[in-house]
Design a protein around this motif. Structure first.
Motif, PDB file in Angstrom:
ATOM      1  N   LEU A 157      -4.358   4.147  -3.226  1.00 50.87           N
ATOM      2  CA  LEU A 157      -4.853   3.189  -2.221  1.00 50.87           C
ATOM      3  C   LEU A 157      -5.601   2.047  -2.902  1.00 50.87           C
ATOM      4  O   LEU A 157      -5.404   0.870  -2.558  1.00 50.87           O
ATOM      5  N   LEU A 167       1.026   4.162  -2.836  1.00 59.16           N
ATOM      6  CA  LEU A 167       0.790   5.586  -2.535  1.00 59.16           C
ATOM      7  C   LEU A 167       1.948   6.438  -3.042  1.00 59.16           C
ATOM      8  O   LEU A 167       1.750   7.465  -3.694  1.00 59.16           O
ATOM      9  N   TYR A 202       0.834  -1.206   0.000  1.00 60.62           N
ATOM     10  CA  TYR A 202       0.000   0.000   0.000  1.00 60.62           C
ATOM     11  C   TYR A 202       0.874   1.264   0.000  1.00 60.62           C
ATOM     12  O   TYR A 202       0.598   2.221  -0.713  1.00 60.62           O
ATOM     13  N   PHE A 205       0.356   7.810   4.365  1.00 58.22           N
ATOM     14  CA  PHE A 205      -0.903   8.297   3.786  1.00 58.22           C
ATOM     15  C   PHE A 205      -1.293   9.636   4.396  1.00 58.22           C
ATOM     16  O   PHE A 205      -1.613  10.585   3.674  1.00 58.22           O
TER      17      PHE A 205
END
Lengths: 171, 160
Positions: free
Chosen positions: A151, A112, A108, B17
């Motif tokens: 994502l 990203l 992940y 993130f």
């Protein structure tokens, strides 16, 4: 011998899949962001980096950019160079995460990082070739949208690897 | 237990993130709050060559730098609001630019995405007019005397 034939067949299938995803995403209209693509072909590149080898991933990444540009008539035009720069930069970013920071980030994180670098590569090459910094106005918004598509790309790549399809095919 | 294992496995991803989300959101907010342009004109470049200067306060005083690549059109063909219209030769297809009270617009282009056309009339540097397919971009300028900075054009061909 058998194994190398299987590998060639796998590479050809992966290239065809990456190409199909590349061409399909060009029909997704995100009109407020010029040239923005969700980067669905990165699903294949991520699977190759994490499950197979970096050289196959690079070959298929460059191959699908050339073939997709040939199919859409954009070869050696500005959008082609934007795709190439974005594709190579995101590949390098994902490879860096996969090989050097695999203990910190999973697939992940690589996705990203690759997604944001893909936007940066496209904008940077457009800025250089058009000799204008104005296109950098698009970067924050493109990267913001790219985070969420990144994502999704990471999720699909993770699911494909976890499905065990390659083990069943003895690849 | 599951949540703890998930957090352990994806802590780096979650931090990455949120760092990227924070940075891009901040950038987007800055972009949206940036002051709008007070430009009095705009240069239209193709492949780093300035083809045309559009004078926004007085459209009739626009300047054609590359006469063989720019054609002045009858603005009445494009509606009452259009004060001046020009057809330029992009790298691959022709494009029609127009000036109105609201700013500059690309009225037609042969590019497949039609992004430049979809922008409509704008004077906003946050929505720069760029046509990657035709290698064309627009740069807003304050004064006619200050241009064109990166043009490889030899000089003014015609003042209309």
């Amino acid at each position: 011998m058998k194994s190398s034939v299987r590998r060639i067949a796998l590479d050809a299938t992966m290239l065809a899949l990456a190409l199909a995803l590349s061409v399909a995403e060009s029909f997704i209209p995100i009109s407020s962001l010029p040239g923005f693509k969700p980067g669905l072909a990165n699903i294949i590149i991520l699977v190759l980096i994490y499950r197979f080898s970096w050289s196959e991933a690079l070959l298929i990444d460059i191959g699908r950019i050339f073939l997709a540009s040939l199919m859409t008539g954009k070869i050696f035009s500005l959008p082609f160079y934007m795709s190439l720069a974005g594709g190579i930069l995101s590949y390098l970013g994902m490879l860096l995460i996969a090989k050097c920071f695999s203990k910190v980030f999973s697939i992940y994180g690589a996705s990203l990082f690759g997604s944001v670098l893909h936007c940066l590569g496209q904008i940077a090459i457009a800025s250089i070739l058009l000799s204008t910094s104005g296109v950098f106005w698009y970067f924050p918004l493109m990267a913001l949208v790219g985070l969420f598509t990144g994502l999704a790309v990471g999720f699909f790549a993770d699911r494909i690897i976890a499905s065990g399809i390659f083990e069943r095919l003895r690849l | 237990m599951k949540a703890k294992a998930f957090l352990q496995k994806h802590l780096g991803d979650i931090i990455l993130f949120f760092v990227l989300l924070f940075a891009t959101t901040l950038g987007t907010i800055f972009l949206l709050l940036a002051p709008t342009s007070s430009a009095s004109g705009a240069n239209i470049f193709c492949d780093d060559v300035c083809l045309l200067y559009l004078n926004l306060s007085s459209p009739q005083e626009s300047v054609i730098y590359e006469e063989e690549r720019v054609k002045e059109l009858d603005p009445s063909l494009y509606g009452e609001e259009v004060e001046a219209a020009y057809e330029i030769e992009g790298a691959l297809t022709p494009m029609v630019f127009a000036i109105s009270q609201e700013g500059i617009a690309v009225l037609s282009s042969g590019c497949p995405s039609q992004y430049c056309v979809s922008l409509g009339y704008t004077l906003d540097p946050r929505k720069p007019i760029v046509c990657a397919y035709n290698h064309v971009h627009v740069e807003y300028v304050g004064e006619i005397a200050s241009l064109p900075p990166s043009s490889s054009s030899s000089g003014v061909d015609i003042i209309v």
